[in-house]
Write a protein that holds these residues in place. Sequence first.
Motif, PDB file in Angstrom:
ATOM      1  N   GLN A  23       3.495  12.715  10.834  1.00 50.57           N
ATOM      2  CA  GLN A  23       4.572  12.552  11.743  1.00 50.57           C
ATOM      3  C   GLN A  23       4.673  13.014  13.239  1.00 50.57           C
ATOM      4  N   ASP A  24       5.267  11.867  14.234  1.00 46.86           N
ATOM      5  CA  ASP A  24       5.274  12.667  15.295  1.00 46.86           C
ATOM      6  C   ASP A  24       6.676  11.949  15.641  1.00 46.86           C
ATOM      7  N   ASN A  25       7.409  13.105  15.997  1.00 42.59           N
ATOM      8  CA  ASN A  25       8.895  13.295  15.386  1.00 42.59           C
ATOM      9  C   ASN A  25       9.478  13.138  16.973  1.00 42.59           C
ATOM     10  N   ALA A  26       8.185  12.855  17.864  1.00 43.84           N
ATOM     11  CA  ALA A  26       8.905  12.908  19.327  1.00 43.84           C
ATOM     12  C   ALA A  26       9.426  11.400  18.964  1.00 43.84           C
ATOM     13  N   LYS A  27       8.302  10.648  18.083  1.00 49.36           N
ATOM     14  CA  LYS A  27       8.776   8.604  17.937  1.00 49.36           C
ATOM     15  C   LYS A  27       9.207   9.028  16.876  1.00 49.36           C
ATOM     16  N   ASN A  28       9.855   9.380  16.605  1.00 51.72           N
ATOM     17  CA  ASN A  28      10.396   8.626  14.949  1.00 51.72           C
ATOM     18  C   ASN A  28       9.212   8.191  13.649  1.00 51.72           C
ATOM     19  N   THR A  29       8.377   8.752  13.992  1.00 49.83           N
ATOM     20  CA  THR A  29       7.504   7.908  13.699  1.00 49.83           C
ATOM     21  C   THR A  29       6.075   8.749  12.654  1.00 49.83           C
ATOM     22  N   LEU A  30       6.703   7.655  11.503  1.00 52.63           N
ATOM     23  CA  LEU A  30       5.518   8.438  10.036  1.00 52.63           C
ATOM     24  C   LEU A  30       4.348   7.367   9.574  1.00 52.63           C
ATOM     25  N   TYR A  31       3.103   8.711   9.279  1.00 56.86           N
ATOM     26  CA  TYR A  31       1.838   7.652   9.324  1.00 56.86           C
ATOM     27  C   TYR A  31       1.201   8.351   8.073  1.00 56.86           C
ATOM     28  N   LEU A  32       0.708   7.117   7.730  1.00 53.48           N
ATOM     29  CA  LEU A  32      -0.108   7.491   6.922  1.00 53.48           C
ATOM     30  C   LEU A  32      -1.632   7.004   7.203  1.00 53.48           C
ATOM     31  N   GLN A  33      -2.329   7.813   7.280  1.00 54.13           N
ATOM     32  CA  GLN A  33      -4.228   7.179   7.126  1.00 54.13           C
ATOM     33  C   GLN A  33      -4.923   6.959   5.553  1.00 54.13           C
ATOM     34  N   MET A  34      -5.165   6.177   5.829  1.00 55.77           N
ATOM     35  CA  MET A  34      -5.829   6.115   4.346  1.00 55.77           C
ATOM     36  C   MET A  34      -7.798   4.840   4.732  1.00 55.77           C
ATOM     37  N   ASN A  35      -8.104   6.488   4.395  1.00 57.37           N
ATOM     38  CA  ASN A  35      -9.834   6.645   4.484  1.00 57.37           C
ATOM     39  C   ASN A  35     -10.110   6.376   2.770  1.00 57.37           C
ATOM     40  N   ASP A  36     -12.059   6.069   2.790  1.00 59.75           N
ATOM     41  CA  ASP A  36     -12.479   5.605   1.956  1.00 59.75           C
ATOM     42  C   ASP A  36     -11.303   4.533   0.522  1.00 59.75           C
ATOM     43  N   LEU A  37     -11.069   3.379   0.650  1.00 61.63           N
ATOM     44  CA  LEU A  37      -9.960   2.815  -0.036  1.00 61.63           C
ATOM     45  C   LEU A  37     -10.481   1.896  -1.222  1.00 61.63           C
ATOM     46  N   LYS A  38      -9.734   2.415  -2.038  1.00 64.79           N
ATOM     47  CA  LYS A  38     -10.374   1.509  -3.613  1.00 64.79           C
ATOM     48  C   LYS A  38      -9.444   0.791  -3.653  1.00 64.79           C
ATOM     49  N   PRO A  39      -9.933  -0.172  -5.066  1.00 60.70           N
ATOM     50  CA  PRO A  39      -9.016  -1.218  -5.277  1.00 60.70           C
ATOM     51  C   PRO A  39      -8.128  -0.828  -6.076  1.00 60.70           C
ATOM     52  N   GLU A  40      -7.844   0.304  -6.925  1.00 58.85           N
ATOM     53  CA  GLU A  40      -6.579   1.609  -7.547  1.00 58.85           C
ATOM     54  C   GLU A  40      -5.467   1.526  -6.312  1.00 58.85           C
ATOM     55  N   ASP A  41      -6.286   1.589  -5.779  1.00 55.44           N
ATOM     56  CA  ASP A  41      -5.318   1.975  -4.519  1.00 55.44           C
ATOM     57  C   ASP A  41      -4.246   0.593  -3.510  1.00 55.44           C
ATOM     58  N   THR A  42      -4.459  -0.253  -4.782  1.00 59.40           N
ATOM     59  CA  THR A  42      -3.812  -1.870  -3.743  1.00 59.40           C
ATOM     60  C   THR A  42      -2.336  -2.100  -4.715  1.00 59.40           C
ATOM     61  N   ALA A  43      -1.279  -1.681  -3.862  1.00 60.07           N
ATOM     62  CA  ALA A  43       0.256  -2.171  -3.995  1.00 60.07           C
ATOM     63  C   ALA A  43       0.970  -2.458  -2.653  1.00 60.07           C
ATOM     64  N   THR A  44       2.110  -2.348  -3.349  1.00 60.03           N
ATOM     65  CA  THR A  44       2.775  -2.735  -1.730  1.00 60.03           C
ATOM     66  C   THR A  44       3.403  -1.252  -1.516  1.00 60.03           C
ATOM     67  N   TYR A  45       3.157  -0.901  -0.385  1.00 61.06           N
ATOM     68  CA  TYR A  45       3.155   0.839  -0.207  1.00 61.06           C
ATOM     69  C   TYR A  45       4.843   0.599   0.634  1.00 61.06           C
ATOM     70  N   TYR A  46       5.532   1.813   0.592  1.00 62.06           N
ATOM     71  CA  TYR A  46       7.134   2.009   0.805  1.00 62.06           C
ATOM     72  C   TYR A  46       7.100   3.569   1.347  1.00 62.06           C
ATOM     73  N   CYS A  47       7.908   3.478   2.892  1.00 61.58           N
ATOM     74  CA  CYS A  47       8.383   4.769   3.080  1.00 61.58           C
ATOM     75  C   CYS A  47       9.523   5.291   3.561  1.00 61.58           C
ATOM     76  N   ALA A  48       9.981   6.640   2.257  1.00 59.36           N
ATOM     77  CA  ALA A  48      11.369   6.265   2.499  1.00 59.36           C
ATOM     78  C   ALA A  48      11.527   8.311   2.761  1.00 59.36           C
ATOM     79  N   ALA A  49      13.162   7.929   2.883  1.00 66.95           N
ATOM     80  CA  ALA A  49      13.502   9.630   3.924  1.00 66.95           C
ATOM     81  C   ALA A  49      14.105   9.750   3.042  1.00 66.95           C
ATOM     82  N   ASP A  50      14.116  11.618   3.009  1.00 64.89           N
ATOM     83  CA  ASP A  50      15.223  12.024   1.980  1.00 64.89           C
ATOM     84  C   ASP A  50      16.376  13.404   2.874  1.00 64.89           C
ATOM     85  N   ILE A  51      17.265  12.761   2.970  1.00 69.65           N
ATOM     86  CA  ILE A  51      18.254  14.213   3.255  1.00 69.65           C
ATOM     87  C   ILE A  51      18.784  15.580   2.787  1.00 69.65           C
ATOM     88  N   ASP A  52      18.484  15.434   1.589  1.00 76.38           N
ATOM     89  CA  ASP A  52      18.398  17.269   0.729  1.00 76.38           C
ATOM     90  C   ASP A  52      17.482  17.030  -0.616  1.00 76.38           C
TER      91      ASP A  52
END
Length: 125
Positions: free
Chosen positions: A72-101
Motif C-alpha cells: 500500500q501507498d498510504n500517501a496515494k491511498n492506493t493498494l497494490y497486488l503484484q502477481m508473479n508466476d501466474l497460473k491458469p488457476e489464478d484466472t478470475a475477476t479480482y476485487y479490491c475491498a475495504a474493511d472499517i471494523d
Amino acid sequence: LVQLVESGGGSVQAGGSLRLSCEASGYTSSIECMGWFRQAPGKKREGVAAISTERGFTYYTDSVKGRFIISQDNAKNTLYLQMNDLKPEDTATYYCAADIDYGLGPLVPEEYNYWGQGTQVTVSS
C-alpha cells in the motif's frame, strides 16, 4: 463512505506477471484493513491477500504465498497486488475491498464493507 477503483487487470501467459492497483477515496481514514479477493465463474469469492492499513501486517491465502505481494501507498491511498508466476488457476475477476471494523478475519469476504467494481485477470497456459 469509501469508493474503490481497481485497474491493471489483463491477459497474460502462465509464468507472467501483472500488477493490480486500487485507488481509494472518500472517508479513507476509517479503513482498518484492505484486501484483494477473486471470483472465478461458478466459484465462491475467496480472499487472496490483505493488509492492515496502520501497521502493514499482511495475510495471504496459501495458493498465492511466494507469488503475490500486497502493498500500500498510504500517501496515494492506493493498494497494490503484484502477481508473479501466474497460473491458469489464478484466472478470475479480482476485487479490491475495504474493511472499517475488524471482526471475521482479513481474508473473509463478509468482513469487508466496501468493494470495487472488479478487474479481470486471465492466465493462459
